[in-house]
Scaffold this motif. Structure first.
Motif, mmCIF file in Angstrom:
data_model
loop_
_atom_site.group_PDB
_atom_site.id
_atom_site.type_symbol
_atom_site.label_atom_id
_atom_site.label_comp_id
_atom_site.label_asym_id
_atom_site.label_seq_id
_atom_site.Cartn_x
_atom_site.Cartn_y
_atom_site.Cartn_z
ATOM 1 N N GLU A 11 0.772 -1.040 -0.172
ATOM 2 C CA GLU A 11 -0.135 0.000 0.162
ATOM 3 C C GLU A 11 0.853 1.315 0.118
ATOM 4 O O GLU A 11 1.675 1.323 1.048
ATOM 5 C CB GLU A 11 -0.846 0.220 1.218
ATOM 6 N N THR A 13 0.947 5.434 -0.005
ATOM 7 C CA THR A 13 0.227 6.498 0.338
ATOM 8 C C THR A 13 0.966 7.716 -0.035
ATOM 9 O O THR A 13 2.139 7.847 0.276
ATOM 10 C CB THR A 13 -0.146 6.769 1.651
ATOM 11 N N THR A 41 -2.600 -1.253 -3.495
ATOM 12 C CA THR A 41 -3.358 -0.097 -3.158
ATOM 13 C C THR A 41 -2.597 1.106 -3.166
ATOM 14 O O THR A 41 -1.720 1.506 -2.363
ATOM 15 C CB THR A 41 -4.079 -0.129 -1.776
ATOM 16 N N ILE A 43 -3.132 5.210 -2.398
ATOM 17 C CA ILE A 43 -3.796 6.117 -1.845
ATOM 18 C C ILE A 43 -3.253 7.658 -2.002
ATOM 19 O O ILE A 43 -2.063 7.849 -1.703
ATOM 20 C CB ILE A 43 -4.020 5.998 -0.192
ATOM 21 N N GLN A 64 -4.383 5.793 -12.542
ATOM 22 C CA GLN A 64 -6.009 4.864 -12.241
ATOM 23 C C GLN A 64 -5.560 3.890 -13.363
ATOM 24 O O GLN A 64 -6.085 2.585 -13.185
ATOM 25 C CB GLN A 64 -6.739 5.930 -12.555
ATOM 26 N N ARG A 72 -6.124 -1.050 -6.714
ATOM 27 C CA ARG A 72 -7.131 -0.070 -6.598
ATOM 28 C C ARG A 72 -6.173 1.532 -6.244
ATOM 29 O O ARG A 72 -5.265 1.408 -5.475
ATOM 30 C CB ARG A 72 -8.295 -0.231 -5.668
ATOM 31 N N ILE A 74 -7.242 5.053 -4.508
ATOM 32 C CA ILE A 74 -8.494 5.890 -3.650
ATOM 33 C C ILE A 74 -7.619 7.379 -3.734
ATOM 34 O O ILE A 74 -6.544 7.471 -3.220
ATOM 35 C CB ILE A 74 -8.243 5.107 -2.427
ATOM 36 N N ARG A 76 -8.272 10.570 -1.481
ATOM 37 C CA ARG A 76 -8.661 11.186 0.023
ATOM 38 C C ARG A 76 -8.614 12.696 0.094
ATOM 39 O O ARG A 76 -7.668 13.228 -0.311
ATOM 40 C CB ARG A 76 -8.081 10.384 1.045
ATOM 41 N N THR A 96 -12.027 6.855 -7.588
ATOM 42 C CA THR A 96 -12.630 6.730 -6.208
ATOM 43 C C THR A 96 -12.292 7.608 -5.303
ATOM 44 O O THR A 96 -11.246 7.752 -4.886
ATOM 45 C CB THR A 96 -12.372 5.234 -5.840
ATOM 46 N N GLU A 98 -12.816 9.262 -1.514
ATOM 47 C CA GLU A 98 -13.513 9.208 -0.245
ATOM 48 C C GLU A 98 -13.601 10.487 0.411
ATOM 49 O O GLU A 98 -12.833 11.284 0.451
ATOM 50 C CB GLU A 98 -12.521 8.368 0.673
ATOM 51 N N ARG A 105 -16.858 6.026 -0.083
ATOM 52 C CA ARG A 105 -16.812 6.717 -1.410
ATOM 53 C C ARG A 105 -18.322 7.582 -1.207
ATOM 54 O O ARG A 105 -19.316 6.906 -0.795
ATOM 55 C CB ARG A 105 -16.901 5.729 -2.250
#
Length: 108
Positions: A11, A13, A41, A43, A64, A72, A74, A76, A96, A98, A105
């Motif tokens: 993940e 970020t 992931t 983020i 994306q 995926r 995301i 934020r 997506t 959030e 979502r």
């Protein structure tokens, strides 16, 4: 613009601080080319992003596409100004996004 990244297992970020314009979009694109390998992931935290240009949006869409194949992505903590840009170009249909308050979502 400042780009900070934190990788925990698979993940990643990415926090962006400042304005995502042409020069910083190129820097971000290079960052994604090297750092998305093996990431499931992604983020993107925009809490401190003040502005996004069309070049910055292009980088998000490119990321994306990559993440659609391997996991995926995301987005934020989008502020009102950046969200307006996302709405105007239809990015809310592709990304997506959030809500900061709920971590869910939202339909914009």
């Amino acid at each position: 613009m400042t780009i900070m990244r934190t990788l925990k297992e698979d993940e990643l970020t990415v926090n962006m601080i400042g304005r995502l314009e042409k020069g910083s979009a190129l820097k971000l694109e290079e960052e994604f080319k090297t750092s998305l390998k093996g990431v499931k992931t992604l983020i993107i935290d925009l809490e401190e992003l003040e502005y996004i240009s069309s070049e910055g949006l292009h980088v998000f869409f490119s990321a994306q596409k990559i993440m659609n194949k391997q996991g995926r992505m995301i987005v934020r903590n989008v502020n009102e100004d950046v969200m307006e840009v996302f709405k105007e170009i239809g990015a809310v249909e592709v990304l997506t996004i959030e809500k900061a308050d709920f971590g869910l979502r939202d339909s914009f």
